[in-house]
Design an enzyme around this catalytic site. Structure first.
Site, short mmCIF file in Angstrom:
data_model
loop_
_atom_site.label_atom_id
_atom_site.label_comp_id
_atom_site.label_asym_id
_atom_site.label_seq_id
_atom_site.Cartn_x
_atom_site.Cartn_y
_atom_site.Cartn_z
N ASP A 167 38.72 61.66 9.20
CA ASP A 167 40.02 61.03 9.40
C ASP A 167 39.85 59.68 10.09
O ASP A 167 38.85 59.46 10.79
CB ASP A 167 40.91 61.92 10.26
CG ASP A 167 41.28 63.22 9.56
OD1 ASP A 167 41.30 63.25 8.32
OD2 ASP A 167 41.55 64.22 10.27
N TYR B 286 30.74 69.08 15.74
CA TYR B 286 31.72 68.13 16.25
C TYR B 286 31.87 68.21 17.76
O TYR B 286 31.62 69.27 18.37
CB TYR B 286 33.10 68.40 15.64
CG TYR B 286 33.22 68.23 14.15
CD1 TYR B 286 33.60 67.02 13.59
CD2 TYR B 286 32.96 69.30 13.30
CE1 TYR B 286 33.72 66.88 12.21
CE2 TYR B 286 33.07 69.16 11.92
CZ TYR B 286 33.46 67.95 11.38
OH TYR B 286 33.57 67.81 10.02
N TYR C 163 38.78 72.55 9.21
CA TYR C 163 39.59 71.43 9.69
C TYR C 163 39.72 71.55 11.21
O TYR C 163 40.35 72.48 11.71
CB TYR C 163 40.97 71.43 9.03
CG TYR C 163 40.92 70.99 7.58
CD1 TYR C 163 40.98 69.64 7.23
CD2 TYR C 163 40.76 71.93 6.56
CE1 TYR C 163 40.91 69.23 5.91
CE2 TYR C 163 40.68 71.53 5.23
CZ TYR C 163 40.75 70.18 4.91
OH TYR C 163 40.68 69.78 3.60
N LEU D 152 37.85 62.77 18.29
CA LEU D 152 37.00 63.63 17.47
C LEU D 152 35.77 62.85 17.03
O LEU D 152 35.89 61.73 16.52
CB LEU D 152 37.76 64.13 16.24
CG LEU D 152 36.99 65.01 15.25
CD1 LEU D 152 36.53 66.31 15.92
CD2 LEU D 152 37.85 65.33 14.03
#
Length: 309
Positions: A45, A73, A176, A197
């Site tokens: 994103d 992540y 997600y 993120l």
């Protein structure tokens, strides 16, 4: 200076900056490398930063195997509010008090580990009838989404400062993170959304091999001013094709077997092989030639072949 697009092959681990789409990053990298064929694996994103593998030339054939790999992540969540996009770019739709304690937090984190079902966000890049869901969402069109099985291999608490939560997540393809944070907020009874993120790793790709767009811009600027070959500037940053496939089991075949293999013959192994996709290399130099699939009865079937022409 007249620039003509060229054929190059390899993988670049781009450190995508915040505020741009994955596709915009791809087009910039493609322009800098003057490459005629390139693609990325695993959309990030605009809010997200970090590892975005860019595949050039023949490497694009094998991008799907990197897309299907595990990812790691680092995420920072804001507690007490929920947004319609589950991140800081959205509109606040709910506010809640923060009343949970440390035990509640650890119990909640534990409940998300392992195999779980997740419903993708309506603001995700997941496609419906050829268009990403977020385009429908921006038009106010609601699309029903089916839950999908994902795996959270690791969910580690880094810090918790009242209304901020930092987590490290190792997860399977299709996860997600925004949705995971949103679900965690609802589990804790206080709501939550993503404010930062960063993707640390894709498969076994090395974190310290990443290169930023700013670094690429500077190298390209030197090339434009001097006219020296791009190989002396940006091409040296490319990793071999099979560097993106190191998470797959490998089988090395002698050259005479490879010849039969390339002719479409099935190769049977007496020894037990891991089922699923594997890397195939050839000879004493372990030259990468492609991807194969091991059947349940221990045959190796060619799946994707590297073109060395």
């Amino acid at each position: 200076m007249s620039l003509s697009y060229r054929k190059i092959t390899g993988v670049l681990l781009l450190d995508k900056p915040k505020g741009i789409s994955s596709n915009y990053a791809l087009q910039e990298v493609k322009r800098i490398f003057i490459a005629n064929k390139a693609g990325y694996t695993g959309t990030l994103d605009p809010l997200a930063t970090g590892m975005l593998p860019i595949c050039f030339g023949e490497a694009t054939k094998f991008a799907q195997y990197l897309t299907n790999a595990n990812k790691r992540y680092l995420v920072v969540a804001k507690l007490g509010k929920r947004t319609n996009t589950s991140d800081a770019y959205g509109v606040v739709v709910k506010e809640c008090p923060i009343n949970f304690n440390q035990k509640n937090l650890y119990d909640a984190l534990e409940s998300f580990k392992g195999n779980i079902l997740q419903v993708p966000s309506i603001f995700s890049a997941l496609k419906y009838k050829g268009s990403p869901l977020y385009k429908y969402a921006h038009k106010g069109i609601f699309i029903e989404r089916k839950s999908r099985l994902i795996t959270i291999h690791e969910l580690r608490l880094i810090r918790w400062n009242y209304d901020e939560l930092e987590l490290e997540i190792n997860c399977s393809k299709g996860t997600y993170i925004r949705t995971l944070v949103d679900d965690l907020g609802e589990k804790l009874g206080c709501s939550a959304y993503v404010i930062a993120l960063r993707r640390l790793q894709v498969a076994n790709c090395c974190y310290n091999k990443m290169i930023t767009l700013d670094q690429l811009y500077r190298l390209f600027s030197v090339f434009i001013k001097t006219g020296i070959s791009l190989k002396n500037f940006v091409d040296q940053l490319l990793l071999p094709i099979d560097s993106q496939l190191s998470h797959l089991p490998m089988i090395n075949l002698p050259s005479f077997t490879v010849t039969k293999f390339k002719q479409g013959q099935l190769i049977f192994f007496d020894e037990l092989l891991p089922k699923g996709f594997i890397r195939i290399t050839e000879g004493k130099l372990y030259k990468f030639i492609g991807i194969a699939k091991v059947t349940n009865d221990n045959y190796i079937v060619l799946h994707r072949l590297l073109n060395n022409d």
